[in-house]
Design an enzyme around this catalytic site. Structure first.
Site, short mmCIF file in Angstrom:
data_model
loop_
_atom_site.label_atom_id
_atom_site.label_comp_id
_atom_site.label_asym_id
_atom_site.label_seq_id
_atom_site.Cartn_x
_atom_site.Cartn_y
_atom_site.Cartn_z
N GLU A 186 -45.01 4.61 46.18
CA GLU A 186 -45.21 5.55 47.30
C GLU A 186 -46.58 5.35 47.92
O GLU A 186 -47.58 5.21 47.21
CB GLU A 186 -45.07 6.97 46.76
CG GLU A 186 -44.39 7.92 47.70
CD GLU A 186 -42.94 7.55 47.99
OE1 GLU A 186 -42.69 6.86 49.00
OE2 GLU A 186 -42.06 7.93 47.21
N GLU B 27 -41.74 1.83 65.38
CA GLU B 27 -41.91 3.24 65.00
C GLU B 27 -43.37 3.70 65.10
O GLU B 27 -43.64 4.90 65.19
CB GLU B 27 -41.34 3.49 63.60
CG GLU B 27 -41.03 4.95 63.39
CD GLU B 27 -40.29 5.26 62.11
OE1 GLU B 27 -39.38 4.49 61.73
OE2 GLU B 27 -40.62 6.29 61.48
N SER C 74 -26.99 14.36 70.63
CA SER C 74 -26.90 14.55 69.19
C SER C 74 -25.88 15.65 68.91
O SER C 74 -25.79 16.62 69.67
CB SER C 74 -28.27 14.97 68.64
OG SER C 74 -28.11 15.47 67.33
N GLY D 243 -38.22 13.51 53.75
CA GLY D 243 -38.67 12.35 52.97
C GLY D 243 -37.55 11.38 52.65
O GLY D 243 -37.70 10.52 51.78
N LEU D 244 -36.41 11.48 53.35
CA LEU D 244 -35.30 10.56 53.10
C LEU D 244 -35.08 9.62 54.29
O LEU D 244 -34.04 9.00 54.42
CB LEU D 244 -34.01 11.34 52.78
CG LEU D 244 -34.11 12.28 51.58
CD1 LEU D 244 -32.79 13.02 51.36
CD2 LEU D 244 -34.48 11.51 50.30
N ASP E 106 -46.69 0.80 50.89
CA ASP E 106 -46.11 -0.22 51.79
C ASP E 106 -47.08 -0.55 52.91
O ASP E 106 -47.24 -1.71 53.30
CB ASP E 106 -44.73 0.20 52.32
CG ASP E 106 -44.72 1.47 53.15
OD1 ASP E 106 -45.71 2.24 53.12
OD2 ASP E 106 -43.71 1.70 53.86
N ASP F 17 -39.04 1.80 55.09
CA ASP F 17 -37.84 2.55 55.47
C ASP F 17 -36.89 1.70 56.31
O ASP F 17 -35.68 1.69 56.09
CB ASP F 17 -38.24 3.80 56.26
CG ASP F 17 -39.25 4.65 55.52
OD1 ASP F 17 -39.46 4.39 54.32
OD2 ASP F 17 -39.86 5.53 56.15
N SER G 72 -34.82 10.02 57.66
CA SER G 72 -33.87 10.26 58.75
C SER G 72 -34.39 9.65 60.05
O SER G 72 -33.62 9.15 60.87
CB SER G 72 -33.64 11.77 58.93
OG SER G 72 -34.86 12.42 59.18
C1 GLA Z 1 -43.07 7.34 55.01
C2 GLA Z 1 -43.34 6.04 55.75
C3 GLA Z 1 -43.18 4.86 54.80
C4 GLA Z 1 -43.98 5.06 53.53
C5 GLA Z 1 -43.73 6.45 52.92
C6 GLA Z 1 -44.62 6.74 51.75
O1 GLA Z 1 -41.72 7.41 54.66
O2 GLA Z 1 -42.46 5.88 56.83
O3 GLA Z 1 -43.54 3.67 55.46
O4 GLA Z 1 -45.35 4.87 53.76
O5 GLA Z 1 -43.90 7.46 53.87
O6 GLA Z 1 -44.38 5.84 50.71
#
Ligand code: GLA
Length: 383
Positions: free
Chosen positions: A12, A140, A46, A104-105, A15, A151, A107
């Site tokens: 976490e 992004e 949507s 945190g998934l 990246d 992601d 979306s």
């Molecule tokens: C978000 C970011 C990812 C990563 C996470 C933390 O999801 O989009 O690139 O940095 O936080 O690990």
């Protein structure tokens, strides 16, 4: 078209420092049904009424809407692709998603990928999957959060029944089959972690601290002749010296915040390598231990946890999970817990009773508490 969300198993906030991470794609996904247009407009509705329709013309000079507007995730890939390819056609589309929002998934990256794929499809843009994931990660950044590339890469490149170790610069994916008797459980705290909103400042601040820590450590090591050659990235730095030695210098050279951030980054990088080995060896306890250590580091050193996330992690562990940690950027959102399949009911039961029922949130349980099924990455279906 179907583009999945993801759960990060370990690795976490590293990246964006170029270090490998270990997520898997989910069964929950963004779906867009779209029809090409003959002009350069994108018109996207949507099915979720919290998100008003989005309409704009594609071009390299697209301007951002106000911070927090979901339409920026639609504009982001349109702008990026328009800067690099001949984009003459937009599309009319309807978007539907069952990925919890701001949890945190991922979306949001699923939306970026989905819109990017739709535009690539209607404009015959060809790119290698790794290259396309890199483009979508670049895209992004338009939203203002200086995220990494995890992601987009997992959501595009995942394989069924597998997690994936993702390395960067360039993007490479190593698929690792998740053992049958391992079960990952996701519990959404319900605390909103809006990456394009208030979280953005905290997220970008941490990234800046990591960059500053890297600059100080690498220039000092070079000056002292301790490392040979140039160290231009965290992966090079971590490969050239043992973690203990790096931490020794970090303690001597860095101010408190940078020191904590650096310590999280280099120890988390080590945990990713070790955890991937544990999954390959089907050692569930070993993997769980690294998840626990990751959460502790995110809480104490990186300071992205919350009381509620810590509580959920503890409930999962007490309920029989071999490991549990916050997943995604933190500051709210979800935790991921790992249990032997035969203990899944116990862990789910503990989370239900000790978290959701206690808080009077029984009716949200189905949406917020679920088993993560390792799923394949994005697919486009032509009807
Ligand atoms: C978000 C970011 C990812 C990563 C996470 C933390 O999801 O989009 O690139 O940095 O936080 O690990």
């Amino acid at each position: 078209m179907r583009v999945p969300g993801r759960v990060n198993l370990i690795g976490e906030h590293i990246d964006y420092n170029g270090l490998p991470v270990f997520p898997m794609a989910l069964q929950r996904a963004v779906r867009i049904v779209f029809r090409p247009r003959n002009d350069r407009m994108v018109v996207l509705h949507s099915s979720d009424e919290r998100f008003p329709p989005v309409e704009f013309e594609i071009g390299p000079k697209i301007e951002r809407w106000s911070q927090g507007s979901w339409g920026n995730y639609v504009k982001a890939p349109a702008k990026e692709l328009a800067c690099r390819f001949e984009i003459q056609r937009g599309f009319d589309g309807v978007l539907q998603s069952d990925i919890p929002v701001a949890a945190g998934l991922s979306s949001s990256s699923a939306i970026v990928n989905a819109v990017g794929l739709a535009l690539a499809h209607v404009n015959d843009v060809l790119a290698e999957p790794g290259e396309f994931a890199g483009l979508m990660a670049e895209a992004e950044l338009f939203v203002g959060t200086r995220g990494g590339g995890m992601d987009q890469a997992i959501s595009l490149g995942a394989k069924d029944q597998s997690a994936a170790k993702i390395s960067f610069n360039p993007i490479r994916i190593q698929h690792v089959t998740v053992p049958d008797d391992w079960c990952f459980i996701i519990a959404d705290s319900g605390e909103v972690a809006e990456k394009s909103g208030s979280l953005q400042f905290e997220y970008n601040l941490r990234r800046a601290k990591c960059e500053e820590a890297f600059r100080v450590i690498s220039t000092n090591l070079l000056k002292q002749g301790i490392t040979e050659g140039l160290h231009e990235s965290y992966p090079e730095l971590c490969a050239s010296l043992d973690t203990e030695i790096l931490l020794y210098f970090a303690e001597k050279l860095l101010p408190e915040t940078e020191h904590r951030c650096f310590r999280h980054v280099v120890t988390e990088a080590g945990r990713v390598e070790a955890a991937v080995e544990r999954m390959l060896a089907a050692d569930i306890r070993g993997f769980g231990d690294y998840m626990n250590a990751s959460h502790d580091s995110l809480k104490t050193d990186y300071q992205v946890s919350t009381e509620v996330l810590d509580e959920l992690v503890q409930v999962a562990r007490d309920g029989g999970a071999v490991g549990a940690r916050l997943t995604g950027a933190g500051f709210g959102g979800c935790v991921v817990a790992l249990a032997e399949r035969r203990r899944t009911r116990d862990v789910l039961g503990a989370l239900r009773a000790e978290y959701y029922e206690r808080r009077g949130r029984k009716n949200q349980m189905d949406e917020h508490l679920f088993i993560a099924v390792p799923s394949r990455g994005a697919s486009v279906q032509v009807i």
